[in-house]
Design an enzyme around this catalytic site. Structure first.
Site, PDB file in Angstrom:
ATOM      1  N   GLU B 145       0.819  -1.225   0.000  1.00  0.00           N
ATOM      2  CA  GLU B 145       0.000   0.000   0.000  1.00  0.00           C
ATOM      3  C   GLU B 145       0.845   1.264   0.000  1.00  0.00           C
ATOM      4  O   GLU B 145       0.758   2.082   0.924  1.00  0.00           O
ATOM      5  CB  GLU B 145      -0.949  -0.012   1.200  1.00  0.00           C
ATOM      6  N   GLU B 323      -6.717  -7.506  -0.984  1.00  0.00           N
ATOM      7  CA  GLU B 323      -7.281  -7.536   0.370  1.00  0.00           C
ATOM      8  C   GLU B 323      -8.763  -7.203   0.256  1.00  0.00           C
ATOM      9  O   GLU B 323      -9.120  -6.107  -0.147  1.00  0.00           O
ATOM     10  CB  GLU B 323      -6.574  -6.519   1.281  1.00  0.00           C
TER      11      GLU B 323
HETATM   12 ZN   LIG Z   1      -4.110  -3.401   4.238  1.00  0.00          ZN
END
Ligand SMILES: [Zn+2]
Ligand SMILES: [Zn+2]
Ligand SMILES: [Zn+2]
Lengths: 643, 643, 643
Positions: B145, B323
């Site tokens: 991320e 995710e």
């Molecule tokens: Zn995450």
């Protein structure tokens, strides 16, 4: 048993010495017994390092004593003079943004700074040595309002060093480092994001991290910070006790929860607190805007009582109001005047909850400096301010009132500072707080007309109570779990009971894992405050709920029939944050099962029983009809023999 | 064409090794194909500099592989251990207030720091060398991320130095300084307030200026910052490719727009993103409060789909959800549980948009550290959590579902990171954002039942589309202007199209200056959100409008008859921010002119076509009647053969 | 008496030299007389230390002069080039959080920095020496918008040192320290929290204290900071006067009140201000949201007029609008376009209040840098923008309009910068401000159709007025108290009149202690804005009220019959913040007692009398019927002979 007494806070150093005698005379005439002095006077006592000016303080105490007044003498450590800072430039606390909190007001010190501890020990020793046996000094106060202005948490170098040592002691090792760093890594789950430490000196304070720090890290820092305050106060207490037999007190501030008041209270003889109902309603009660409007001139109907009951526990029975608001204050967003009658009502409410003394803050409004807009009993021109007359009335009424008598309430509510920190570290939903949850429960008990004891989580006489409320105790030691299961009282638990182990981890088996309660919380969720969920039969869930696996009797359920509150034996587990209606239902149910009489008091009316009297308080400005007792005027107190 | 697959994120280092085999068995049994591991494990792999602990990771991969699971192996650079920081104390990013962003969570590094780049290269090399040919490692993930927690923009010394060099390269000179500072001064209009520089080393980062800095300065800093992320990732990608043939991915985060995802994507084989519909609705979608309430347990009906379509472009066709939220998360202001059915719906929606795989985050809820309240497929006690069953259902349904098939949508929507930054630098009116504008257009397309391709501004096959939406492209290179004019599609432009040149200056002739479009924006104004202006025939302008000089056909006009949207040939220019009704009218008009069928879907219902199926999604909790198709239950998915 | 004139702000350095002549030609053709230039041009005049480029500026002035235009030449000290900062790295102001306010925009200097003062003196000398006798330079401007972007208060080391010296001079001593620190301690009441100083060098700036600093300390810092601006400007003024006889001006910014505009004005010949009605309505007027919506395209009906009247006082009769908004600006939260007619209306309103000149900001919209979205009379492509035509109309109308004539209004309103600071230091209730209070009074006078003179508190011809309003003067010197009691006008005082002595202490006898007014304020309270209190007969108290002991005639009282406003002789004391209705009642009463005609103007309509004409302004977008005069169209001006 002692006589209920009134007092006042006074600053002789603020006024010409010529005025002291007349002030003392008027205090005595008003019927005051106590005068608190000295707590901000370091600069006048020791204007330069080691150069003492005792004369004025000697004379001030003498003048007061000569008029029959007893002195509460404060140690002046909340306001170290500028020269103390010059000697210890790094003694300032540092805020979470990394900025030193500068000289120029008060409480400008970090509890962890060794140099400032030494300076404090020195000045306290000087005070205690000089006045420890002074006959007019009837009590001591340490410092002033620990924690006020958010001063418990400091991110200074001194705090960092002390925190590392504190952790070492918590994770002791036989050999390396003086501490077992692997034990800490395990306890905190530092593996999570490669946060493992090799040494305690790797550990920083948990501020300014990129995203939220490890909750175990923050909770440890919160506990450490609390301990620093306790230790600092203990240092003062131990010194004073070497020189004086007078009782020791500290004046706690309303809703300052950053340190453990019980722990600190163990080193005191009397707990006192500073009660500013109107200021608090605006800046810390957390009441809704509607209530802020409705009670703007009366104060919250439960907030003061909550603290009264809390400090009765902190003082192990002995407690005062050290500062009682007598008119408008200066520091809230809005500072209205009390409605006529409220100064008297607030004073009597403290006595109804067992206060030994109530002291007004302050004698005369100071025309200078930070609190120049803070009303006193006198105006700056020494004329009587509005509060004076109400104090006079209370003094008159006290004359033939019963003495302070210890009494145990039928209901106990557990309040736990550690739980407050755990919720603060991890509220899960915006705006959720442990204090708010406990206050909501307290309000429900009050609406039911019940007198309440607030108790710490390690209270050892749970069997004294017929009903015990223990909401939100995020960590529950095994001893407490066992005690609640066995105490015989009807016990209300949850939400979040025992949801974390001692280091802020979720325990397995899943919470609450209470002996005798077949309930498991399988899922937690926080909810938008504007998305309440209905409870069957009345009331709503707001903000937080859990999903329960259970094998008990459903007490409350939602519209889909999912259990919200479950009874198993004497234990009820509530897996949600209920609104007033929900809590009223739960309280009524507990009372009925324990055979405890309860009422449904009119809105804004409260009552409290002492050993001999029942007191009624009307927080409304309008009169209210009390069934069978006639009309209780607005802002009024009614005393009856106990029913 | 590949089979659609499911997966999960797993952290073997969080659990006893004894548990791994049973975990792997249950994963396989559930029907999962992929397991992502390793991305936060630096500390366990290299606990001290140069001292490696590979054994546990070797064994974890082996155990997973032994159960038929394929591993996505993450490089662990998002969580450098404390000792890395000790070696490079200035590697931390610095926030816009000038404060270093400390160790104690994750992403604690500045992309511009040369020392941290070296450490990253070293650890990535170690990972790649050891596992590059491991048969169980089916894919790689770089870091985690990028940009999450606002970590793209850093105001550190390292960033300042790198920014100066980056600028030198952008304004090259034959001789002095390695750069032509006069060219920069001219390009930025530094004459404006005597801001001319004499040397590139005069240039500071654009934070903490007295009033707003030069927008050209800020935009350059935004572009630089994006390039730093791209370079950092390229460094990792180049290393991994030396040792491995497995495809390379990165897991982008929802609405992180501070770096150019397309540019970074060029160095990847598969784009993946992390989809948390409920958390996002609360903290980043930008939906109104009413929709936040309405979709609190379902998520926004368009936000996930938008990202699905975006990452299909970023991955040039190949993309995953790395995710997928399987239950309540821990990090949003409020963290409710998904409505029953939504985990399945979200998963299917990803597949409907072309995902090759959907991985749930995470396998088992961690009972410790920052994400202890983040649900997994399993509870902390290893019992199945609510999401488990929905994942099982999807796994079952996937068995006889078609494979992933590439398909080109009839409609394209251009999304341009550079435009996002330009709007952020200069929104002109409070609350206006490019992302918001594009999402509003996307919503309109979705309400019309259209499947959409999101494309970058340099997409070279515009002729594939019948309708193209290109709102808000503040800078349009000549090539793009030409391509849109010539592509043959019905094209919607504006507001603010081509409003700035490459260096954030207003071009003359005035914007948009598009070939084939006789429209000139003569004036721009931003409007209070509570002062919308009516559009004749329905709809409103909100927030922003332009005054148009034009010689075309008026498509929309205000109540005074002033043109708001104008058509010239295949181009429509909309000189305002239209509300939903306005955008629906524009979309309908474009569809009709291009002969594209469109619908008006029931509120909260969406659809998406793959090569063989039409998917229907009901984001409402209540059932909806689909005309001619019967009832679609709340939170449900319906699959039909393509019409 | 002089002719009313128009002008414009121009930046020759922003445009190719080839364009200057054509620009000048069009300016002259439009009917402009004045062109302001130079105030941001330091970098182009002195690109490197001591190396001057005068040629372009010489030629620019010449070109303008050749077209009959007069130049206002600005000193360029608001934008020191980067090399000035390199020579004086500590010249930056420091914000209250302790952060230097960096280079990259404008006003990046601390007024107290000696090095920057020297640089300023040097460049001003160069400008004055070169252009002091230039025939085309018809006036000078010092710097630009002192105080804009919150630049008066600086917490730098330079400010700290200068503050200590300033205090020494305020508390002079014969011997020690050059100052009498005990006198300061006494004056500030530093005994309060042991804040006594031993030396002036102990005194820090009043930021980042733990809780609020001593209000005396803050007020002293505010006064000091104002004096620093005045001194800085005086330095420039004295230099220019050595070389030039042209009048001296400075362009004040709307609602910048951190320095004393009167005091600074004493060193000027002409006061000018920068009038941005639409930007101001959004970011500083303090109007309610409803008015922000209603007047979004017209601006507040009183805010400009207030400043016009203020700067007439500051300039002792001579004043201009130096920057007049001609279209949308770029810097407000929302930046709408003016309604058609408003540019003309605003211009005429300035003339109606006595302006000698109105200059539009700016000639041509700059396509680059910070203000690229700020409209000019011309668009970036040199076409006429919307405001151009309205300016042309005014130029046409001015031709046969009367000259500027001095006139004294019948009503005076005192505005005192020191009171503004005192309220800011201690508002007592959230949101209460002196500026807001005075503006509320000004609005009431305007609604009554009255022309107003704003005057400083030391104005010496109070007898010229029939009605004087003096609300909120927290400190009133004895001379002012006496003058008001004796001036013969009907005087409105309060709330908070004379509530503090010169050092921010409450005086005893209690306030207001005015000769001839038997009123004592016994208690002050601030009120929630959502808890207004009704006034008998109409109107409400909002936010603030006092309790009055008095022996006069009650003018207003609350529902309980407690006095709110009391008359004693010619003095009325109002002990509360009244709403519009309350203030209208008070104004009507004052007018009737002084025999002054007053009206009740239609909503949104205003009027103003010059020596020969009465002007009517309609701030509504719709037409309004003026009784007996017919219809006044929306956004229109009507000129009549004086009644
Ligand atoms: Zn995450
Ligand atoms: Zn206090
Ligand atoms: Zn300006």
């Amino acid at each position: 048993m002692s006589k209920r007494e009134l007092g006042v806070c006074y600053y002789p150093e603020h006024w010409p010495e010529a005025q002291w005698a007349e002030d003392a005379r008027r205090m005595a005439e008003l019927g005051l017994a106590w005068v608190r002095i000295g707590e901000f006077a370091w600069g006048r006592v020791e204007p330069r390092p080691g150069q003492f000016n005792w004369g004025w303080l000697d004379r001030a105490i003498e003048v007061l004593g000569a008029h029959g007044l007893k002195v509460v003498l404060g140690t002046p450590t909340a306001t170290p003079p500028k020269w103390v800072l010059d000697r210890h430039p790094d003694m300032l606390a540092v805020d979470a943004q990394g900025r030193p909190r500068k000289f120029g007001s008060r409480r400008h010190y970090c509890f962890s700074h060794p140099g400032y501890r030494q300076e404090s020990a020195r000045i306290v020793t000087e005070f205690a040595r000089r006045y420890g046996r002074n006959l007019h000094v009837g009590a001591w106060q340490t410092d002033n309002e620990y924690g006020c202005h958010d001063t418990v948490l400091s991110y200074s170098d001194a705090a960092r060093t002390a925190f590392r040592d504190w952790l070492r002691a918590r994770f002791p090792a036989q050999d390396r480092n003086g501490g077992d760093i692997e034990a800490l890594n395990r306890a905190w789950g530092n593996v999570f994001w490669s946060m493992d430490y090799e040494d305690f000196d790797d550990i920083d304070l948990p501020n300014l991290t990129v995203t939220e720090p490890n909750p175990a890290h923050v909770l440890a820092f919160r506990r450490f910070s609390s301990d620093q305050v306790v230790q600092y106060n203990r240092m003062q207490a131990e010194i004073i006790r070497q020189y004086s037999d007078a009782p020791l007190s500290h004046n706690y501030m309303g809703r300052v929860t950053e340190f453990d008041h019980y722990k600190l209270g163990e080193d005191l003889d009397i707990a006192t607190w500073d009660s500013y109902p109107l200021g608090f309603l605006e800046d810390r009660v957390g009441a809704g805007v509607e209530d802020q409007r409705r009670f703007a001139r009366q104060g919250d109907p439960d907030f003061q009582a909550f603290h009264h009951d809390l400090y009765r526990a902190v003082g192990r029975g002995r407690w005062w109001v050290m500062e009682q608001q007598p008119g408008p204050v200066n520091w809230a967003p809005y500072n209205p005047a009390p409605a006529p009658g409220m100064v008297r009502l607030w004073t009597w409410e403290a006595f109804a909850h067992g206060a030994e003394a109530v002291c007004y803050f302050r004698w005369r409004q100071a025309p200078f400096a930070q609190e120049q807009m803070h009303a006193g009993l006198l105006r700056p021109d020494s004329a009587e301010a509005e509060g004076f007359d109400e104090a006079r009335q209370v003094a008159f009424e006290l004359a033939d009132a019963p003495d302070v008598q210890p009494v145990t309430a039928p209901v106990a509510l557990i309040f736990d500072y550690d739980a407050e920190w755990a919720w603060a570290v991890q509220p899960h939903g915006k705006g959720l707080s442990y204090f708010g949850l406990v206050l909501d429960h307290y309000r429900a008990l009050r609406r039911a007309g019940l007198s309440v004891d607030i108790i710490p989580p390690d209270h050892d006489a749970l069997a004294d109570y017929r009903v015990i409320l223990a909401p939100g105790l995020m960590h529950m030691p095994a001893r407490l779990k066992q005690a609640l299961a066995e105490c015989g009282a009807q016990v209300l638990l949850g939400p979040r009971s025992a949801a974390r182990d001692a280091h802020m981890n979720i325990p397995v088996p899943l919470p609450p894992a209470l002996p005798g309660l077949k309930v498991t919380v399988s899922r937690c969720e926080s909810l938008r405050p504007d998305l309440p969920e209905a409870i069957e039969g009345g009331g709503q869930i707001t903000g937080y709920r859990e999903h329960l696996e259970h094998d008990g009797q459903v007490v409350l359920q939602d519209a889909q029939g999912r259990a919200l509150a479950v009874r198993d034996g004497n234990l009820v587990y509530m897996g949600a944050w209920g609104d007033a209606r929900a809590l009223d239902r739960l309280v009524a149910d507990l009372c009925e099962r324990s055979g405890l009489a309860h009422m449904a008091l009119p809105d804004g009316v409260r009552c409290r029983d002492t050993a001999s009297e029942r007191f009624w308080f009307n927080y409304n400005t309008e009169a209210v009809d009390l069934p069978g007792m006639g009309e209780l005027p607005g802002c009024a107190v009614l005393r009856q023999p106990c029913p």
